[in-house]
Design a protein around this motif. Structure first.
Motif, PDB file in Angstrom:
ATOM      1  N   GLN A 147       0.798  -1.218   0.000  1.00 46.17           N
ATOM      2  CA  GLN A 147       0.000   0.000   0.000  1.00 46.17           C
ATOM      3  C   GLN A 147       0.838   1.279   0.000  1.00 46.17           C
ATOM      4  OE1 GLN A 147      -2.407  -0.366   3.528  1.00 46.17           O
ATOM      5  NE2 GLN A 147      -3.122  -2.424   2.988  1.00 46.17           N
ATOM      6  N   VAL A 148       2.160   1.133   0.059  1.00 47.12           N
ATOM      7  CA  VAL A 148       3.006   2.317   0.239  1.00 47.12           C
ATOM      8  C   VAL A 148       4.009   2.439  -0.894  1.00 47.12           C
ATOM      9  CG1 VAL A 148       2.760   2.240   2.749  1.00 47.12           C
ATOM     10  CG2 VAL A 148       4.649   0.990   1.661  1.00 47.12           C
ATOM     11  N   ASP A 149       4.738   3.558  -0.907  1.00 40.89           N
ATOM     12  CA  ASP A 149       5.745   3.779  -1.934  1.00 40.89           C
ATOM     13  C   ASP A 149       7.015   3.000  -1.603  1.00 40.89           C
ATOM     14  OD1 ASP A 149       7.083   5.221   0.061  1.00 40.89           O
ATOM     15  OD2 ASP A 149       6.378   7.158  -0.683  1.00 40.89           O
ATOM     16  N   GLU A 150       7.966   3.022  -2.522  1.00 42.49           N
ATOM     17  CA  GLU A 150       9.180   2.214  -2.382  1.00 42.49           C
ATOM     18  C   GLU A 150      10.003   2.632  -1.163  1.00 42.49           C
ATOM     19  OE1 GLU A 150      13.117   0.836  -4.974  1.00 42.49           O
ATOM     20  OE2 GLU A 150      11.661   2.237  -5.813  1.00 42.49           O
ATOM     21  N   ARG A 151      10.113   3.914  -0.920  1.00 46.29           N
ATOM     22  CA  ARG A 151      10.902   4.381   0.217  1.00 46.29           C
ATOM     23  C   ARG A 151      10.323   3.857   1.532  1.00 46.29           C
ATOM     24  NH1 ARG A 151      12.474  10.709   1.522  1.00 46.29           N
ATOM     25  NH2 ARG A 151      13.567  10.318   3.496  1.00 46.29           N
ATOM     26  N   THR A 152       9.017   3.931   1.673  1.00 48.25           N
ATOM     27  CA  THR A 152       8.383   3.436   2.891  1.00 48.25           C
ATOM     28  C   THR A 152       8.496   1.924   2.989  1.00 48.25           C
ATOM     29  OG1 THR A 152       6.815   5.276   2.795  1.00 48.25           O
ATOM     30  CG2 THR A 152       6.248   3.429   4.228  1.00 48.25           C
ATOM     31  N   ALA A 153       8.373   1.240   1.857  1.00 46.00           N
ATOM     32  CA  ALA A 153       8.511  -0.212   1.853  1.00 46.00           C
ATOM     33  C   ALA A 153       9.915  -0.618   2.289  1.00 46.00           C
ATOM     34  CB  ALA A 153       8.210  -0.767   0.466  1.00 46.00           C
ATOM     35  N   ASN A 154      10.927   0.121   1.842  1.00 45.37           N
ATOM     36  CA  ASN A 154      12.304  -0.161   2.264  1.00 45.37           C
ATOM     37  C   ASN A 154      12.459   0.038   3.767  1.00 45.37           C
ATOM     38  OD1 ASN A 154      13.141  -0.791  -0.317  1.00 45.37           O
ATOM     39  ND2 ASN A 154      14.009   1.226  -0.726  1.00 45.37           N
ATOM     40  N   ASP A 155      11.812   1.071   4.276  1.00 45.87           N
ATOM     41  CA  ASP A 155      11.876   1.330   5.714  1.00 45.87           C
ATOM     42  C   ASP A 155      11.244   0.181   6.492  1.00 45.87           C
ATOM     43  OD1 ASP A 155      12.267   3.232   8.066  1.00 45.87           O
ATOM     44  OD2 ASP A 155      10.095   2.893   8.162  1.00 45.87           O
ATOM     45  N   LEU A 156      10.124  -0.333   6.017  1.00 47.50           N
ATOM     46  CA  LEU A 156       9.490  -1.474   6.669  1.00 47.50           C
ATOM     47  C   LEU A 156      10.396  -2.698   6.632  1.00 47.50           C
ATOM     48  CD1 LEU A 156       5.859  -1.039   5.309  1.00 47.50           C
ATOM     49  CD2 LEU A 156       6.581  -0.787   7.688  1.00 47.50           C
ATOM     50  N   SER A 157      11.064  -2.908   5.503  1.00 47.93           N
ATOM     51  CA  SER A 157      11.985  -4.028   5.396  1.00 47.93           C
ATOM     52  C   SER A 157      13.125  -3.895   6.392  1.00 47.93           C
ATOM     53  CB  SER A 157      12.553  -4.114   3.968  1.00 47.93           C
ATOM     54  OG  SER A 157      13.487  -5.164   3.860  1.00 47.93           O
ATOM     55  N   ARG A 158      13.676  -2.677   6.534  1.00 51.99           N
ATOM     56  CA  ARG A 158      14.733  -2.454   7.520  1.00 51.99           C
ATOM     57  C   ARG A 158      14.261  -2.812   8.919  1.00 51.99           C
ATOM     58  NH1 ARG A 158      15.835   2.105   4.362  1.00 51.99           N
ATOM     59  NH2 ARG A 158      14.605   3.493   5.699  1.00 51.99           N
ATOM     60  N   ARG A 159      13.048  -2.412   9.241  1.00 51.20           N
ATOM     61  CA  ARG A 159      12.539  -2.677  10.581  1.00 51.20           C
ATOM     62  C   ARG A 159      12.362  -4.183  10.822  1.00 51.20           C
ATOM     63  NH1 ARG A 159      10.858   2.132  13.003  1.00 51.20           N
ATOM     64  NH2 ARG A 159      11.004   3.888  11.549  1.00 51.20           N
ATOM     65  N   VAL A 160      11.934  -4.904   9.799  1.00 49.81           N
ATOM     66  CA  VAL A 160      11.834  -6.361   9.913  1.00 49.81           C
ATOM     67  C   VAL A 160      13.205  -6.973  10.159  1.00 49.81           C
ATOM     68  CG1 VAL A 160      11.376  -8.472   8.604  1.00 49.81           C
ATOM     69  CG2 VAL A 160       9.710  -6.616   8.583  1.00 49.81           C
ATOM     70  N   GLU A 161      14.190  -6.545   9.384  1.00 47.12           N
ATOM     71  CA  GLU A 161      15.528  -7.124   9.486  1.00 47.12           C
ATOM     72  C   GLU A 161      16.203  -6.784  10.804  1.00 47.12           C
ATOM     73  OE1 GLU A 161      16.973  -9.274   7.535  1.00 47.12           O
ATOM     74  OE2 GLU A 161      15.284  -9.298   6.157  1.00 47.12           O
ATOM     75  N   LEU A 162      16.090  -5.538  11.223  1.00 43.32           N
ATOM     76  CA  LEU A 162      16.723  -5.141  12.477  1.00 43.32           C
ATOM     77  C   LEU A 162      16.054  -5.812  13.665  1.00 43.32           C
ATOM     78  CD1 LEU A 162      17.312  -1.361  11.707  1.00 43.32           C
ATOM     79  CD2 LEU A 162      19.036  -3.171  11.813  1.00 43.32           C
ATOM     80  N   MET A 163      14.764  -6.037  13.573  1.00 46.34           N
ATOM     81  CA  MET A 163      14.093  -6.784  14.634  1.00 46.34           C
ATOM     82  C   MET A 163      14.615  -8.219  14.685  1.00 46.34           C
ATOM     83  SD  MET A 163      10.021  -7.401  15.299  1.00 46.34           S
ATOM     84  CE  MET A 163       9.469  -8.209  16.825  1.00 46.34           C
ATOM     85  N   ALA A 164      14.848  -8.830  13.524  1.00 44.33           N
ATOM     86  CA  ALA A 164      15.395 -10.194  13.501  1.00 44.33           C
ATOM     87  C   ALA A 164      16.791 -10.216  14.097  1.00 44.33           C
ATOM     88  CB  ALA A 164      15.403 -10.733  12.076  1.00 44.33           C
ATOM     89  N   ASP A 165      17.591  -9.166  13.858  1.00 49.73           N
ATOM     90  CA  ASP A 165      18.901  -9.077  14.507  1.00 49.73           C
ATOM     91  C   ASP A 165      18.740  -9.019  16.020  1.00 49.73           C
ATOM     92  OD1 ASP A 165      20.576  -9.130  12.274  1.00 49.73           O
ATOM     93  OD2 ASP A 165      20.465  -6.969  11.971  1.00 49.73           O
TER      94      ASP A 165
END
Length: 302
Positions: A202-220
């Motif tokens: 539902q969001v633009d690429e920049r926001t989608a990248n931010d969501l991906s970062r949050r997923v990855e950093l949470m996994a770390d």
């Protein structure tokens, strides 16, 4: 790291030596445009980074979530199951015992901290290529978690790549890789991955990248939670081990990889986080030992 003392998991599937089954059966591009598979994406990444392998997805996990904003599509069925149980060779045995330890830790931590039961993830080790419910799995992709079949996929030659390409390694660095992918499984059990995927559509690429970062950093961070609770129970992790994990987290930060591969750093394109962020969230989990400390979605500062 005294991994030999860990209990080997019975949820390991050894497909090494089967061969084939991977290329061409990847997920579609975002929105289904072009229908390119993940194998093609990997080739493009290899060329773009000019490092022989796409470093952004070496420790990828949710790259299969973040890159496919059009949604998962179940592809060709997986090949015949491999041998179940702990392999007898050293590397296979290492993977099985680390996975077994993550199971022993999370089956206690998740109910006590989050009031959720822990259902173990499957672990598939393979060589070259295989299939997952999320599409083709190839060694160039690095380890990843597929939420459709709730399995982690890893070609263990990746650990050699860590040493050769990034100059980092050691038993606990490799355990961190596995724990990071299991962290994505924990996110899936908590309902986080499907919510993020829906939001990314539902969001633009920049926001989608931010969501991906949050997923990855949470996994770390969740990998750090595992390490802390594992050490509290089994006293098997040393300060040297943590230095190995920190070095690995630093080596695969988006800023360092982009600097090496492109010669410039583009923060808006980060999908995993900077070296500083990856180390900080790993240590946040390790210091607290608490899942709630890993909520990267409730902080403005990653």
């Amino acid at each position: 790291m005294r991994w030999e003392d860990f209990r080997p998991s019975g949820n390991v599937e050894d497909r090494r030596g089967q061969g084939g089954g991977g290329g061409g059966f990847g997920m579609p591009m975002p929105g289904g445009r072009g229908g390119l598979g993940i194998g093609t994406m990997i080739v493009i990444g290899i060329i773009a980074w000019a490092l022989g392998i796409d470093p952004r997805i070496l420790i990828s996990g949710a790259d299969m979530l973040g890159g496919n904003r059009g949604g998962y599509e179940r592809q060709a069925p997986a090949p015949q199951p491999g041998q179940k149980g702990a392999p007898s060779d050293q590397m296979g045995n290492f993977v099985a015992r680390v996975v077994g330890n993550t199971e022993d830790v999370w089956k206690e931590v998740l109910p006590s901290q989050m009031n959720r039961q822990y259902a173990p993830a499957g672990m598939v080790i393979y060589t070259g290529s295989t299939r997952s419910a999320c599409g083709g799995a190839q060694s160039q992709m690095g380890p990843f978690y597929c939420p459709l079949d709730r399995k982690v996929y890893i070609d263990t030659s990746f650990f050699q790549e860590m040493q050769q390409k990034f100059g980092t390694g050691g038993d606990f660095a490799y355990a961190y890789v596995i724990a990071h992918e299991v962290g994505h499984h924990v996110q899936n059990l908590l309902g986080i991955l499907p919510k993020v995927q829906n939001r990314q559509q539902q969001v633009d690429e920049r926001t989608a990248n931010d969501l991906s970062r949050r997923v990855e950093l949470m996994a770390d961070c969740l990998a750090g939670v595992w390490a802390r609770n594992s050490n509290d129970r089994f006293n098997a992790i040393t300060e040297k081990d943590m230095r190995q994990a920190v070095a690995a987290a630093q080596a695969i930060g988006d800023d360092r990889l982009q600097g090496r591969g492109r010669g410039e750093v583009m923060p808006d394109s980060f999908t995993h986080g900077s070296s500083e962020q990856r180390v900080r969230w790993l240590l946040t989990g390790f210091k607290s030992g608490q899942v709630q400390s890993c909520d990267t979605f409730r902080t403005s500062r990653l």
